[in-house]
Design a protein around this motif. Structure first.
Motif, PDB file in Angstrom:
ATOM      1  N   LYS A  48     -38.946  45.840  35.722  1.00  0.00           N
ATOM      2  CA  LYS A  48     -38.185  45.208  34.651  1.00  0.00           C
ATOM      3  C   LYS A  48     -39.134  44.370  33.815  1.00  0.00           C
ATOM      4  CE  LYS A  48     -34.037  42.672  33.652  1.00  0.00           C
ATOM      5  NZ  LYS A  48     -32.761  42.207  34.154  1.00  0.00           N
ATOM      6  N   LEU A  49     -39.007  44.497  32.491  1.00  0.00           N
ATOM      7  CA  LEU A  49     -39.837  43.701  31.597  1.00  0.00           C
ATOM      8  C   LEU A  49     -39.113  42.415  31.217  1.00  0.00           C
ATOM      9  CD1 LEU A  49     -41.189  46.577  29.342  1.00  0.00           C
ATOM     10  CD2 LEU A  49     -42.329  45.458  31.263  1.00  0.00           C
ATOM     11  N   ARG A  50     -38.005  42.570  30.499  1.00  0.00           N
ATOM     12  CA  ARG A  50     -37.145  41.433  30.163  1.00  0.00           C
ATOM     13  C   ARG A  50     -35.844  41.964  29.595  1.00  0.00           C
ATOM     14  NH1 ARG A  50     -40.174  39.075  24.809  1.00  0.00           N
ATOM     15  NH2 ARG A  50     -40.471  41.108  23.894  1.00  0.00           N
ATOM     16  N   TYR A  51     -34.830  41.123  29.679  1.00  0.00           N
ATOM     17  CA  TYR A  51     -33.491  41.495  29.239  1.00  0.00           C
ATOM     18  C   TYR A  51     -33.103  42.828  29.863  1.00  0.00           C
ATOM     19  CZ  TYR A  51     -34.846  37.892  25.918  1.00  0.00           C
ATOM     20  OH  TYR A  51     -35.316  36.736  25.366  1.00  0.00           O
ATOM     21  N   ASP A  52     -32.810  43.829  29.054  1.00  0.00           N
ATOM     22  CA  ASP A  52     -32.419  45.145  29.570  1.00  0.00           C
ATOM     23  C   ASP A  52     -33.547  46.173  29.447  1.00  0.00           C
ATOM     24  OD1 ASP A  52     -29.879  44.206  30.174  1.00  0.00           O
ATOM     25  OD2 ASP A  52     -29.018  44.843  28.270  1.00  0.00           O
ATOM     26  N   PHE A  53     -34.778  45.711  29.238  1.00  0.00           N
ATOM     27  CA  PHE A  53     -35.908  46.611  29.040  1.00  0.00           C
ATOM     28  C   PHE A  53     -36.705  46.802  30.324  1.00  0.00           C
ATOM     29  CE2 PHE A  53     -34.949  45.104  24.807  1.00  0.00           C
ATOM     30  CZ  PHE A  53     -34.970  46.286  24.083  1.00  0.00           C
ATOM     31  N   TRP A  54     -37.021  48.059  30.599  1.00  0.00           N
ATOM     32  CA  TRP A  54     -37.746  48.463  31.784  1.00  0.00           C
ATOM     33  C   TRP A  54     -38.897  49.375  31.387  1.00  0.00           C
ATOM     34  CZ3 TRP A  54     -35.796  47.420  36.870  1.00  0.00           C
ATOM     35  CH2 TRP A  54     -34.583  46.732  36.874  1.00  0.00           C
ATOM     36  N   PHE A  66     -37.949  51.704  28.340  1.00  0.00           N
ATOM     37  CA  PHE A  66     -36.591  52.126  28.049  1.00  0.00           C
ATOM     38  C   PHE A  66     -35.654  50.958  28.226  1.00  0.00           C
ATOM     39  CE2 PHE A  66     -37.393  52.862  32.509  1.00  0.00           C
ATOM     40  CZ  PHE A  66     -36.213  52.506  33.143  1.00  0.00           C
ATOM     41  N   GLU A  67     -34.504  51.094  27.602  1.00  0.00           N
ATOM     42  CA  GLU A  67     -33.456  50.078  27.693  1.00  0.00           C
ATOM     43  C   GLU A  67     -32.331  50.639  28.533  1.00  0.00           C
ATOM     44  OE1 GLU A  67     -30.761  47.294  24.735  1.00  0.00           O
ATOM     45  OE2 GLU A  67     -31.759  49.062  23.927  1.00  0.00           O
ATOM     46  N   MET A  68     -31.891  49.848  29.501  1.00  0.00           N
ATOM     47  CA  MET A  68     -30.813  50.260  30.357  1.00  0.00           C
ATOM     48  C   MET A  68     -29.667  49.267  30.162  1.00  0.00           C
ATOM     49  SD  MET A  68     -30.899  51.429  34.345  1.00  0.00           S
ATOM     50  CE  MET A  68     -32.184  50.296  34.716  1.00  0.00           C
ATOM     51  N   GLU A  69     -28.621  49.736  29.495  1.00  0.00           N
ATOM     52  CA  GLU A  69     -27.486  48.878  29.224  1.00  0.00           C
ATOM     53  C   GLU A  69     -26.538  48.891  30.408  1.00  0.00           C
ATOM     54  OE1 GLU A  69     -25.848  50.360  25.611  1.00  0.00           O
ATOM     55  OE2 GLU A  69     -27.557  49.701  24.428  1.00  0.00           O
ATOM     56  N   LYS A  70     -25.894  47.769  30.616  1.00  0.00           N
ATOM     57  CA  LYS A  70     -24.959  47.645  31.745  1.00  0.00           C
ATOM     58  C   LYS A  70     -23.628  48.234  31.404  1.00  0.00           C
ATOM     59  CE  LYS A  70     -27.280  43.638  33.470  1.00  0.00           C
ATOM     60  NZ  LYS A  70     -27.248  42.295  33.871  1.00  0.00           N
TER      61      LYS A  70
END
Length: 70
Positions: A48-54, A66-70
Motif C-alpha cells: 500500500k502506498l497511501r489512501y487507496d493506491f497500491w 493501481f487504485e483499489m476502491e472499497k
C-alpha cells in the motif's frame, strides 16, 4: 470487480520490451486472481502506498500502481 486501464498505462505498456509486457500481463492477471479469491499473492511485492493506491512489482525498475476502491 471493475478493472480499467488508463491511457497512460496503455502507452507505457506499448514502450516496454516484449518480455516486460509478458511479465506485466502475467503479474496483473495474478493480482486479479488473488483479489477475486481473497488469497494474498506471493512474489508480486504488493504494498500500500497511501489512501487507496497500491503497487505491484514487475521488475526491479518497473512498478504498476493501481487504485483499489472499497
Amino acid at each position: 470487480m471493475n478493472i480499467e486501464f488508463t491511457q497512460s498505462f496503455e502507452k507505457t505498456l506499448d514502450r516496454l520490451s516484449s518480455e516486460e509486457k509478458k511479465k506485466t500481463k502475467k503479474n496483473i492477471t495474478d493480482l486479479i486472481d488473488s483479489l477475486e479469491s481473497g488469497i494474498r499473492p506471493k512474489g508480486l511485492g504488493i504494498r500500500k502506498l497511501r489512501y487507496d493506491f497500491w503497487e505491484i512489482r514487475i521488475t526491479i525498475k518497473i512498478r504498476v500502481i493501481f487504485e483499489m476502491e472499497k
